[in-house]
Motif scaffolding. Sequence first.
Motif, PDB file in Angstrom:
ATOM      1  N   TRP A   1       0.828  -1.205   0.000  1.00 26.34           N
ATOM      2  CA  TRP A   1       0.000   0.000   0.000  1.00 26.34           C
ATOM      3  C   TRP A   1       0.867   1.261   0.000  1.00 26.34           C
ATOM      4  CZ3 TRP A   1      -1.010   3.530   4.157  1.00 26.34           C
ATOM      5  CH2 TRP A   1      -2.067   4.411   3.927  1.00 26.34           C
ATOM      6  N   LEU A   2       1.915   1.263   0.835  1.00 21.80           N
ATOM      7  CA  LEU A   2       2.837   2.412   0.860  1.00 21.80           C
ATOM      8  C   LEU A   2       3.509   2.609  -0.497  1.00 21.80           C
ATOM      9  CD1 LEU A   2       4.632   1.977   4.315  1.00 21.80           C
ATOM     10  CD2 LEU A   2       2.985   3.760   3.691  1.00 21.80           C
ATOM     11  N   ALA A   3       3.953   1.513  -1.100  1.00 22.44           N
ATOM     12  CA  ALA A   3       4.634   1.588  -2.397  1.00 22.44           C
ATOM     13  C   ALA A   3       3.676   2.065  -3.490  1.00 22.44           C
ATOM     14  CB  ALA A   3       5.222   0.229  -2.760  1.00 22.44           C
ATOM     15  N   ALA A   4       2.424   1.584  -3.457  1.00 23.06           N
ATOM     16  CA  ALA A   4       1.444   1.977  -4.473  1.00 23.06           C
ATOM     17  C   ALA A   4       1.138   3.471  -4.406  1.00 23.06           C
ATOM     18  CB  ALA A   4       0.161   1.165  -4.307  1.00 23.06           C
ATOM     19  N   GLN A   5       1.190   4.042  -3.213  1.00 20.12           N
ATOM     20  CA  GLN A   5       0.949   5.477  -3.045  1.00 20.12           C
ATOM     21  C   GLN A   5       2.185   6.321  -3.348  1.00 20.12           C
ATOM     22  OE1 GLN A   5      -0.500   6.284   0.895  1.00 20.12           O
ATOM     23  NE2 GLN A   5      -2.591   5.771   0.315  1.00 20.12           N
ATOM     24  N   GLY A   6       3.333   5.678  -3.448  1.00 17.13           N
ATOM     25  CA  GLY A   6       4.581   6.405  -3.661  1.00 17.13           C
ATOM     26  C   GLY A   6       5.085   7.065  -2.384  1.00 17.13           C
ATOM     27  N   THR A   7       4.550   6.615  -1.238  1.00 16.26           N
ATOM     28  CA  THR A   7       4.917   7.205   0.055  1.00 16.26           C
ATOM     29  C   THR A   7       6.261   6.680   0.547  1.00 16.26           C
ATOM     30  OG1 THR A   7       2.574   7.324   0.613  1.00 16.26           O
ATOM     31  CG2 THR A   7       4.130   7.526   2.431  1.00 16.26           C
ATOM     32  N   ALA A   8       6.485   5.376   0.398  1.00 13.07           N
ATOM     33  CA  ALA A   8       7.703   4.746   0.915  1.00 13.07           C
ATOM     34  C   ALA A   8       7.815   3.344   0.333  1.00 13.07           C
ATOM     35  CB  ALA A   8       7.669   4.685   2.436  1.00 13.07           C
TER      36      ALA A   8
END
Length: 147
Positions: free
Chosen positions: A133-140
Motif C-alpha cells: 500500500w505504501l509503495a502503491a501510493q509512492g509514500t515509501a
Amino acid sequence: MTPRNLCRGHTMLLAVGLLVLAGCTNVTKDQLRTIVAPTGGQLASKHLAEMASEFFSGLGYQCQADGDERFLRCRKDLRDLYIHQTHAVVQLFPGDTQDEHLLLTSRWDQGWIPGELISNHFVNPDVAEFCDWLAAQGTATCRIETA
C-alpha cells in the motif's frame, strides 16, 4: 502411605497443577522491515504512525501510539480459545536516520499448547499488504532486512 509420601504426592500434584494453569508463552517474529522514504524525500515518524494506525485499525488491530506519536504498537487477536490465545503484534519505530523507520511484527501464543506443537514460522500478510500500500501510493518502500 506414610505422611512423608503423602506430602510428596501433594507437592507433585500442586506442581503439575501450577504448570497446567500457567501454560506456555511462545513468541515468533516475522522478518524485520525497514521503511524508507522515496529518494530525496522525508517521511515524518508522526505522519507514518498515523497512516499505519489507520491502515491496521481498518484490519481489526487495536493500535496505540506513545506520547509523541513516533512509536506505534498494534495488536490483533488471531485465536481466542479457552485453552489457547494467539495474537499478532505490529510495531513501528523511528530508524537511525530521519528517512528510515523499522517495522517489526510478531506472533504471541499463550496457553496450554506446548511450544513444540506450534510452528515457529510466522509471516504476517497484513504487514506485507501495508508495505504494498505504501509503495502503491509512492509514500515509501519496505526493505526486508537479512540477519
